[in-house]
Scaffold this motif. Structure first.
Motif, mmCIF file in Angstrom:
data_model
loop_
_atom_site.group_PDB
_atom_site.id
_atom_site.type_symbol
_atom_site.label_atom_id
_atom_site.label_comp_id
_atom_site.label_asym_id
_atom_site.label_seq_id
_atom_site.Cartn_x
_atom_site.Cartn_y
_atom_site.Cartn_z
ATOM 1 N N THR A 83 9.386 27.049 -14.597
ATOM 2 C CA THR A 83 10.648 26.725 -13.947
ATOM 3 C C THR A 83 10.429 25.863 -12.719
ATOM 4 O O THR A 83 11.204 24.937 -12.453
ATOM 5 C CB THR A 83 11.376 28.021 -13.549
ATOM 6 N N LEU A 84 9.373 26.123 -11.976
ATOM 7 C CA LEU A 84 9.156 25.487 -10.684
ATOM 8 C C LEU A 84 8.302 24.226 -10.751
ATOM 9 O O LEU A 84 8.398 23.378 -9.852
ATOM 10 C CB LEU A 84 8.504 26.480 -9.724
ATOM 11 N N LEU A 85 7.469 24.086 -11.789
ATOM 12 C CA LEU A 85 6.527 22.964 -11.846
ATOM 13 C C LEU A 85 6.789 22.108 -13.081
ATOM 14 O O LEU A 85 6.547 22.548 -14.206
ATOM 15 C CB LEU A 85 5.085 23.485 -11.901
ATOM 16 N N PRO A 86 7.241 20.886 -12.923
ATOM 17 C CA PRO A 86 7.474 20.037 -14.095
ATOM 18 C C PRO A 86 6.221 19.759 -14.912
ATOM 19 O O PRO A 86 6.302 19.527 -16.114
ATOM 20 C CB PRO A 86 8.026 18.734 -13.478
ATOM 21 N N SER A 87 5.048 19.789 -14.278
ATOM 22 C CA SER A 87 3.801 19.496 -14.994
ATOM 23 C C SER A 87 3.269 20.703 -15.764
ATOM 24 O O SER A 87 2.260 20.594 -16.461
ATOM 25 C CB SER A 87 2.730 19.017 -14.010
ATOM 26 N N ASN A 564 9.714 11.531 8.252
ATOM 27 C CA ASN A 564 9.804 12.374 9.439
ATOM 28 C C ASN A 564 9.571 13.802 8.988
ATOM 29 O O ASN A 564 9.116 14.041 7.877
ATOM 30 C CB ASN A 564 11.175 12.201 10.121
ATOM 31 N N GLU A 565 9.873 14.770 9.860
ATOM 32 C CA GLU A 565 9.637 16.160 9.502
ATOM 33 C C GLU A 565 10.592 16.648 8.413
ATOM 34 O O GLU A 565 10.421 17.746 7.891
ATOM 35 C CB GLU A 565 9.768 17.051 10.731
ATOM 36 N N ARG A 566 11.590 15.808 8.046
ATOM 37 C CA ARG A 566 12.574 16.244 7.057
ATOM 38 C C ARG A 566 12.319 15.701 5.657
ATOM 39 O O ARG A 566 12.694 16.332 4.674
ATOM 40 C CB ARG A 566 13.983 15.815 7.498
ATOM 41 N N PHE A 567 11.735 14.549 5.549
ATOM 42 C CA PHE A 567 11.615 13.918 4.229
ATOM 43 C C PHE A 567 10.182 13.484 3.954
ATOM 44 O O PHE A 567 9.520 12.874 4.793
ATOM 45 C CB PHE A 567 12.531 12.690 4.123
ATOM 46 N N ASP A 568 9.699 13.817 2.739
ATOM 47 C CA ASP A 568 8.383 13.367 2.299
ATOM 48 C C ASP A 568 8.438 13.083 0.809
ATOM 49 O O ASP A 568 9.328 13.572 0.080
ATOM 50 C CB ASP A 568 7.319 14.435 2.589
ATOM 51 N N ALA A 569 7.489 12.283 0.353
ATOM 52 C CA ALA A 569 7.457 11.900 -1.057
ATOM 53 C C ALA A 569 6.018 11.628 -1.464
ATOM 54 O O ALA A 569 5.172 11.270 -0.643
ATOM 55 C CB ALA A 569 8.314 10.653 -1.295
ATOM 56 N N SER A 570 5.761 11.810 -2.762
ATOM 57 C CA SER A 570 4.450 11.457 -3.305
ATOM 58 C C SER A 570 4.612 10.974 -4.728
ATOM 59 O O SER A 570 5.464 11.467 -5.481
ATOM 60 C CB SER A 570 3.495 12.662 -3.268
ATOM 61 N N LEU A 571 3.807 9.994 -5.107
ATOM 62 C CA LEU A 571 3.776 9.467 -6.465
ATOM 63 C C LEU A 571 2.319 9.335 -6.872
ATOM 64 O O LEU A 571 1.540 8.664 -6.202
ATOM 65 C CB LEU A 571 4.472 8.102 -6.545
ATOM 66 N N ASP A 572 1.949 9.980 -7.960
ATOM 67 C CA ASP A 572 0.578 9.944 -8.445
ATOM 68 C C ASP A 572 0.556 9.553 -9.911
ATOM 69 O O ASP A 572 1.364 10.045 -10.709
ATOM 70 C CB ASP A 572 -0.085 11.318 -8.287
ATOM 71 N N VAL A 573 -0.366 8.660 -10.260
ATOM 72 C CA VAL A 573 -0.588 8.294 -11.655
ATOM 73 C C VAL A 573 -1.997 8.730 -12.031
ATOM 74 O O VAL A 573 -2.888 8.809 -11.175
ATOM 75 C CB VAL A 573 -0.402 6.780 -11.895
ATOM 76 N N PHE A 574 -2.199 9.043 -13.309
ATOM 77 C CA PHE A 574 -3.497 9.565 -13.711
ATOM 78 C C PHE A 574 -3.820 9.179 -15.141
ATOM 79 O O PHE A 574 -2.940 8.807 -15.927
ATOM 80 C CB PHE A 574 -3.526 11.093 -13.564
ATOM 81 N N THR A 618 -9.335 12.044 -27.269
ATOM 82 C CA THR A 618 -7.961 11.768 -26.851
ATOM 83 C C THR A 618 -7.936 11.053 -25.508
ATOM 84 O O THR A 618 -8.904 11.086 -24.739
ATOM 85 C CB THR A 618 -7.139 13.057 -26.733
ATOM 86 N N SER A 619 -6.790 10.441 -25.223
ATOM 87 C CA SER A 619 -6.566 9.797 -23.934
ATOM 88 C C SER A 619 -5.155 10.143 -23.477
ATOM 89 O O SER A 619 -4.196 10.004 -24.241
ATOM 90 C CB SER A 619 -6.720 8.278 -24.049
ATOM 91 N N THR A 620 -5.026 10.606 -22.228
ATOM 92 C CA THR A 620 -3.733 11.011 -21.677
ATOM 93 C C THR A 620 -3.437 10.189 -20.435
ATOM 94 O O THR A 620 -4.256 10.128 -19.507
ATOM 95 C CB THR A 620 -3.724 12.510 -21.318
ATOM 96 N N ASP A 621 -2.278 9.549 -20.408
ATOM 97 C CA ASP A 621 -1.807 8.808 -19.245
ATOM 98 C C ASP A 621 -0.553 9.483 -18.708
ATOM 99 O O ASP A 621 0.275 9.990 -19.478
ATOM 100 C CB ASP A 621 -1.482 7.361 -19.608
ATOM 101 N N GLY A 622 -0.390 9.487 -17.383
ATOM 102 C CA GLY A 622 0.780 10.147 -16.839
ATOM 103 C C GLY A 622 1.092 9.722 -15.426
ATOM 104 O O GLY A 622 0.335 8.993 -14.771
ATOM 105 N N TYR A 646 5.586 12.734 -16.200
ATOM 106 C CA TYR A 646 5.493 12.072 -17.506
ATOM 107 C C TYR A 646 4.036 12.071 -17.934
ATOM 108 O O TYR A 646 3.135 11.812 -17.129
ATOM 109 C CB TYR A 646 5.993 10.625 -17.412
ATOM 110 N N ASN A 647 3.792 12.419 -19.184
ATOM 111 C CA ASN A 647 2.440 12.290 -19.719
ATOM 112 C C ASN A 647 2.512 11.944 -21.196
ATOM 113 O O ASN A 647 3.405 12.397 -21.910
ATOM 114 C CB ASN A 647 1.625 13.565 -19.498
ATOM 115 N N HIS A 648 1.573 11.146 -21.621
ATOM 116 C CA HIS A 648 1.520 10.721 -23.019
ATOM 117 C C HIS A 648 0.071 10.773 -23.486
ATOM 118 O O HIS A 648 -0.820 10.173 -22.882
ATOM 119 C CB HIS A 648 2.054 9.299 -23.179
#
Length: 795
Positions: A83-87, A564-574, A618-622, A646-648
């Motif tokens: 429920t809490l983790l999309p991955s 700032n102390e209110r907003f943060d973001a992260s984007l990771d590809v693998f 196999t090879s996984t991209d995400g 997203y992963n494929h």
């Protein structure tokens, strides 16, 4: 559909960033300093303490409060994590053999045994039972997340990156570190009750079932005056079954409902403890968990025409599981001299699964046949000894942390035959018992050493380098390494990335497991399939080989942003490339194979078999996106979170059919055919999206969560046909309201899947005459809307 998904994602991103007007003074609801961003991580680096955005690799932190508001039916930890983790994926299985009793989880779309689970930083043992009939997790012996009570957890750190060089074998997809509650005083009692209330389109009725209750209690006390404590608790869980089967299109009488599709009965008793005591200048510590579970699972219906002399009205066999899971750790940590910290520990884990079946018979015993059979027991024992050292070093005028250590692990896997009536002659229908000749007693010794150096090369550039050597006396040796880093571009932006190689030795269960189950064979008919150990003489004669370790190469690159102390973001590809991936072959069968086994080994009636192989690469991209926003709002605190993953996975190469099988007329792709390719690539959702809003004040708590479960694909191989169906994405809406009558007493009312959505219905080529109207692939499950209430009292 793709454009719509992108539009919805964009809306969610904008809503998370939008500066909602604060309706109260800043002083009335200050930002809590103990947020996920401020949490000091213990997973991902053994050196300098890092926080979530400071980490060189992506790490999710889930608090105890997060887990409570996940609304997990039956108090299942695995369900809460999904429920809490999309991955993280934790689909509900049915008619799936051992997976009906021990559910498998995936991280980043990889196999369940490619994630390493730790408890307080110590390796957790896996289950003894192999999921041989499931779709997700097929051929794996997963860690049983549901054997760990949610009430015992302080927080969970989920490292989404390969970490074999730091923590050892299995950490190809990542590491999940479960930190136990260590509060030195106070306690809590809680009781929860929930049920599914849903309209079943397949039968045109509204039903209420799956009633379940969870009761927990925990308490802690200080030991001495120098920071010692002992904390522990118990938990009891009771779950009634659900059934989402359709009307039987094969039955002589219309409107019959002969199958069962859904959750079985489950009864759990849990206990846990966590303690620490100052001793001789250091600290002695110990912790442990205990789980005892009794479960039922669904098997396939037998029609009256199959055994009219015994069951003139037909019968539905039922699988039974008695699962006992124990883990305990004892250790001591302190200082050597003025420079070296050390931590020494011993962990013992054990899982025993006792399988049985009832409401069935052994036809060859005639009227004397019992209707209940013990079909075999499976047990895994694991003892791990760790010795770790760390110290600060000054290099080039800068401070670094050096960590070194070693590990010794002993593993033992045993299987025990079922009662004689379960395997003699034709064996128990639907669940042939394990024979004495198929028993296993495998063990191995594992040695490992590691070194890790981390620190700031410059004021902006943090690096972490690790290497590990491991030796398995049955699977050889492997040297792995990892290099990760984080570069601070500006005060708000940072770039992070990692490269590593990892490996996973075949589990002893994959080497020694044998079992017989029923599933759909040629023409969609019900067929007994025997899983053969790779050590079995029959399997070797059919081309099975000793299993080699899986090896992988992992690459990740990420960007983090904190406005700032209110907003943060992260984007990771693998990207994760896996060579020699261990899979369970598809069903291999023919009349010629049956004759060959009977003529050469004297075992009659074995028409279909499968065994483990290293037959696929196999090879996984995400990619993974996480956005967080929080601010004071109406005398409370508002938090918004948007997450998308997203992963494929694609199969890059496979091994051909062994010559021993081609000589029996078995065609190409016998090891990795269309069904197994489907398991590896398309059976799990390629993407998931979660948007949640949470508002808390002195007395109230409001939570809303919108989840999009991505599309899935099912492929069957019935010999003469290969039906395939892609199921579209499904939306899920969850909500919870909490009221705190006092600081100690609260009541929560909530619901999951409030719109009562189901996966898309299966077509006639797959639904087996309408009996199985839904597939089990989607994480939304097939139970419908779930409602619950929870009362909690702290003291």
């Amino acid at each position: 559909m793709i454009h719509r998904s992108r539009s919805l994602l964009a809306i969610a991103v904008v809503s998370a960033i939008w500066q909602l007007p604060a309706q109260a003074e800043e002083t009335s609801a200050r930002v809590d300093d103990d947020t996920r961003l401020g949490t000091v991580l213990v997973t991902g680096t053994r050196g300098t303490a890092r926080t979530v955005l400071d980490s060189p690799v992506p790490v999710d932190v889930l608090t105890a409060e997060d887990l409570k508001t996940a609304g997990a039916s039956g108090g299942e930890l695995g369900q809460a994590l999904q429920t809490l983790l999309p991955s993280f994926s934790f689909p509900r299985q049915s008619n799936s053999g051992g997976a009906d009793h021990v559910r498998a989880a995936q991280l980043r779309g990889m196999s369940p045994d490619q994630v390493l689970v730790l408890v307080n930083g110590k390796r957790r043992h896996t289950s003894a039972v192999v999921n041989d009939s499931s779709k997700i997790g097929r051929g794996t012996a997963p860690v049983d997340f549901n054997s760990i009570p949610i009430s015992a957890i302080k927080r969970i750190e989920v490292l989404r990156d390969g970490a074999g060089a730091q923590y050892g074998s299995d950490a190809i997809a990542g590491v999940i570190n479960i930190i136990l509650d260590d509060a030195p005083e106070g306690g809590e009692v809680s009781t929860s009750y929930g049920a599914y209330h849903t309209h079943q389109d397949a039968i045109g009725k509204t039903t209420t079932d799956g009633q379940n209750s969870v009761t927990t209690a925990k308490i802690g006390t200080r030991l001495g005056e120098e920071g010692g404590f002992i904390r522990g608790g118990t938990e009891y869980k009771d779950r009634n079954p659900t059934n989402r089967a359709g009307y039987d299109g094969f039955a002589d009488t219309p409107g019959q409902r002969n199958y069962v599709m859904g959750d079985g009965v489950a009864r759990d008793v849990n206990a846990w403890f966590n303690g620490e005591l100052p001793l001789a200048g250091g600290k002695a510590y110990s912790f442990g968990t205990y789980n005892e579970r009794h479960t039922t699972g669904a098997e396939f219906y037998r029609y009256p025409s199959e055994q009219p002399q015994f069951y003139p009205n037909g019968y539905l066999p039922q699988s039974l599981g008695d699962n006992t899971d124990i883990s305990a750790t004892a250790g001591y940590k302190g200082l050597i001299g003025d420079d070296w910290d050390f931590d020494s520990s011993v962990t013992h884990g054990r899982n025993r699964f006792e399988s049985a079946t009832r409401r069935t018979l052994n036809v060859s015993l005639g009227a004397d046949s019992p209707t209940r059979f013990d079909t075999g027991d499976y047990e895994l024992r694991q003892t791990t000894t760790n010795l770790d050292f760390s110290r600060e070093l000054r290099l080039g005028g800068r401070s670094f942390v050096l960590a070194v250590g070693g590990e010794y692990r002993y593993e033992n896997y045993l299987t025990f035959a079922g009662d004689e009536a379960s395997y003699i002659g034709s064996g128990a229908d639907g669940a042939n018992g394990l024979r004495p000749s198929e028993e296993s007693d495998l063990d191995r010794n594992v040695f490992g050493t590691y070194a890790e150096l981390s620190g700031d090369l410059t004021d902006r550039f943090f690096v972490d380098a690790a290497t590990r050597w491991e030796h398995y006396d049955d699977a050889g040796s492997k040297l792995t390494g990892k290099l990760s880093g984080r570069y601070k571009l500006t005060d708000q932006w940072a770039l992070r990335g990692a490269v590593s190689n990892n490996f996973r030795a075949p589990s002893l269960a994959q080497s020694g497991f044998q079992n017989t189950t029923s599933n759909f064979g040629d023409g969609g008919t019900l067929t007994d399939i025997r899983v053969l150990s790779v050590n079995d003489p029959i399997a070797r004669a059919l081309g099975a080989e000793k299993l080699d370790p899986e090896t992988s190469k992992n690459f990740s690159l990420g960007l983090t942003f904190q406005l700032n102390e209110r907003f943060d973001a992260s984007l990771d590809v693998f990207r994760i490339d896996v060579k020699d991936r261990i899979t369970l072959s598809q069903r291999i069968g023919s009349d010629a194979l049956e004759s060959y086994i009977n003529d050469n080994f004297g075992v009659p009636g074995v028409h279909d078999v499968n065994f483990f192989t290293n037959a696929a690469d196999t090879s996984t991209d995400g990619a993974e996106l996480v956005l967080n926003y929080h601010q004071p709002f109406y005398d409370g605190q508002l938090g918004l979170t948007t997450a998308y993953t997203y992963n494929h996975t694609k199969v890059t190469s496979t091994k051909g059919t062994p010559s021993q099988l081609t000589a029996l007329g078995i065609g190409n792709d016998a090891l990795v055919g269309v069904e197994e390719r489907n398991t590896l690539t398309d059976a799990a959702p390629k993407d998931r999206f979660v948007f949640s809003a949470n508002w808390t004040s002195e007395h109230w708590g409001l939570l809303g969560r919108l989840t999009r479960q991505g599309e899935t694909t099912r492929v069957f191989d019935f010999g003469d046909s290969q039906p395939e169906q892609t199921y579209g994405a499904v939306w899920q809406l969850d909500a919870e309201v909490t009221y705190k009558f006092t600081p100690k007493f609260s009541i929560a009312l909530g619901g999951n899947n409030l719109t009562d959505n189901y996966p898309e219905r299966s077509g006639s080529a797959i639904n087996y005459g309408g009996n199985l109207p839904y597939d089990v692939l989607s994480p939304i499950g097939t139970n419908g809307a779930y409602y619950y209430a929870t009362a909690t009292y702290g003291f």
